[in-house]
Write a protein that holds these residues in place. Structure first.
Motif, PDB file in Angstrom:
ATOM      1  N   CYS A   1       0.997  -1.212  -0.202  1.00 42.83           N
ATOM      2  CA  CYS A   1       0.099  -0.054   0.002  1.00 42.83           C
ATOM      3  C   CYS A   1       0.916   1.679   0.032  1.00 42.83           C
ATOM      4  CB  CYS A   1      -0.961  -0.104   1.363  1.00 42.83           C
ATOM      5  SG  CYS A   1      -2.513  -1.047   0.887  1.00 42.83           S
ATOM      6  N   CYS A   2       1.985   1.231   0.587  1.00 46.21           N
ATOM      7  CA  CYS A   2       3.069   2.336   0.470  1.00 46.21           C
ATOM      8  C   CYS A   2       3.594   2.746  -1.443  1.00 46.21           C
ATOM      9  CB  CYS A   2       3.952   2.111   1.383  1.00 46.21           C
ATOM     10  SG  CYS A   2       3.684   1.977   2.747  1.00 46.21           S
ATOM     11  N   THR A   3       3.287   2.061  -1.754  1.00 46.79           N
ATOM     12  CA  THR A   3       3.605   2.385  -3.127  1.00 46.79           C
ATOM     13  C   THR A   3       2.394   2.560  -4.184  1.00 46.79           C
ATOM     14  OG1 THR A   3       4.341   0.518  -3.462  1.00 46.79           O
ATOM     15  CG2 THR A   3       6.141   1.527  -3.088  1.00 46.79           C
ATOM     16  N   ARG A   4       1.473   2.634  -3.498  1.00 47.94           N
ATOM     17  CA  ARG A   4       0.542   2.626  -4.223  1.00 47.94           C
ATOM     18  C   ARG A   4      -0.406   4.277  -4.539  1.00 47.94           C
ATOM     19  NH1 ARG A   4      -6.003   0.912  -2.458  1.00 47.94           N
ATOM     20  NH2 ARG A   4      -7.210   2.360  -3.849  1.00 47.94           N
TER      21      ARG A   4
ATOM     22  N   LYS B   1       8.512   2.994  -9.452  1.00 51.41           N
ATOM     23  CA  LYS B   1       7.225   2.477  -9.248  1.00 51.41           C
ATOM     24  C   LYS B   1       7.156   2.082 -10.637  1.00 51.41           C
ATOM     25  CE  LYS B   1       2.881   2.385  -8.013  1.00 51.41           C
ATOM     26  NZ  LYS B   1       2.264   0.978  -7.231  1.00 51.41           N
ATOM     27  N   GLY B   2       7.103   0.931 -10.956  1.00 53.23           N
ATOM     28  CA  GLY B   2       6.636  -0.507 -11.951  1.00 53.23           C
ATOM     29  C   GLY B   2       7.946  -0.515 -12.682  1.00 53.23           C
ATOM     30  N   GLU B   3       8.808  -0.472 -11.841  1.00 55.99           N
ATOM     31  CA  GLU B   3      10.258  -0.751 -12.508  1.00 55.99           C
ATOM     32  C   GLU B   3      10.168  -2.817 -12.202  1.00 55.99           C
ATOM     33  OE1 GLU B   3      14.857  -0.418 -10.254  1.00 55.99           O
ATOM     34  OE2 GLU B   3      14.026   1.410 -11.907  1.00 55.99           O
ATOM     35  N   PRO B   4      10.276  -3.378 -12.824  1.00 55.52           N
ATOM     36  CA  PRO B   4      10.481  -4.722 -12.692  1.00 55.52           C
ATOM     37  C   PRO B   4      11.800  -5.202 -11.703  1.00 55.52           C
ATOM     38  CG  PRO B   4      10.562  -4.446 -14.902  1.00 55.52           C
ATOM     39  CD  PRO B   4      10.834  -3.188 -14.445  1.00 55.52           C
TER      40      PRO B   4
END
Length: 244
Positions: free
Chosen positions: A20-23, A102-105
């Motif tokens: 949730c911290c990166t949502r 964010k979104g980095e594999p």
């Protein structure tokens, strides 16, 4: 004389970071503040539009993992500045906030945050002192609580905190895995025992991150975010008036 016994570590009240911290949902708008350097750290500075030179009321913003240059945080700081505050947001991630990953594999927020817990604790106090000297006033929740232990901060506020323990002692989400019900009630017990002046606001159905990273297209999430920002403003205004 024998050395004093070491103090036992305080019991933790908030949990570690999680999904949730990166949502986040990026908000629309144009940031009007500027980036300046204070004590060697890049700082987002948003000034009162009516009187840009007015530094009689300073609000220090300690960002979540997305940092002070994420548009959501900038717009929040601009909102408070519109109401007469000089708002300062320090980049204790030194250009490497979660917004860049964010979104980095393969990126893991729990691994990423480890070195920043140490470096932020080292580089932020000199920044705070520089702000104090410059203006004579004056992730982030521990810094708020540490500042409130001094005699030169009028009031503090935070939402969906992490990395707090009982020794640090509010404005939490109802569903917040880093600050669950039992911990929140324990925090309130501590505030009552200390006869502190405090204000706690719970938003039913809100999630960890509601104050800066909600989906503005959803009415309930937008309302909680706007009510939170307004409540922070009123809280600071109340204490600013009391200090005058």
């Amino acid at each position: 004389m024998s050395a004093p016994a070491p103090q036992a570590p305080s019991a933790p009240l908030t949990g570690p970071l999680g999904a949730c911290c990166t949502r986040t949902v990026p908000h629309s708008g144009v940031a009007r503040g500027a980036i300046e350097t204070i004590a060697g750290l890049a700082t987002y500075v948003s000034r009162p539009r009516a009187n840009p030179e007015d530094a009689s009321r300073v609000m220090v913003y300690f960002a979540d993992v997305f940092g002070p240059f994420y548009i959501n945080g900038q717009l929040a700081m601009d909102y408070w500045a519109e109401h007469g505050y000089l708002v300062l947001g320090v980049d204790y991630f030194e250009g490497d906030s979660a917004a860049h990953h964010k979104g980095e594999p393969g990126w893991d927020v729990d691994e990423w945050v480890v070195p920043f817990r140490t470096s932020a604790a080292r580089i932020t106090p000199p920044w705070i002192e520089a702000v104090r000297e410059r203006y004579r006033y004056c992730f982030g929740a521990p810094f708020v609580m540490d500042l409130l232990a001094t005699d030169w901060v009028t009031a503090g506020a935070f939402a969906h905190p992490a990395f707090l323990d009982e020794g640090h002692f509010l404005r939490p989400a109802e569903d917040d895995f880093t600050f669950p019900h039992a911990a929140r009630r324990r925090a309130e017990d501590i505030l009552v025992q200390r006869k502190a002046t405090y204000y706690i606001q719970i938003f039913g159905g809100a999630f960890h991150g509601f104050a800066t990273r909600p989906d503005p297209s959803l009415k309930a999430e937008r309302w909680a975010k706007e009510e939170s920002a307004g409540a922070v403003l009123r809280w600071f205004a109340h204490h600013a008036e009391s200090a005058e």
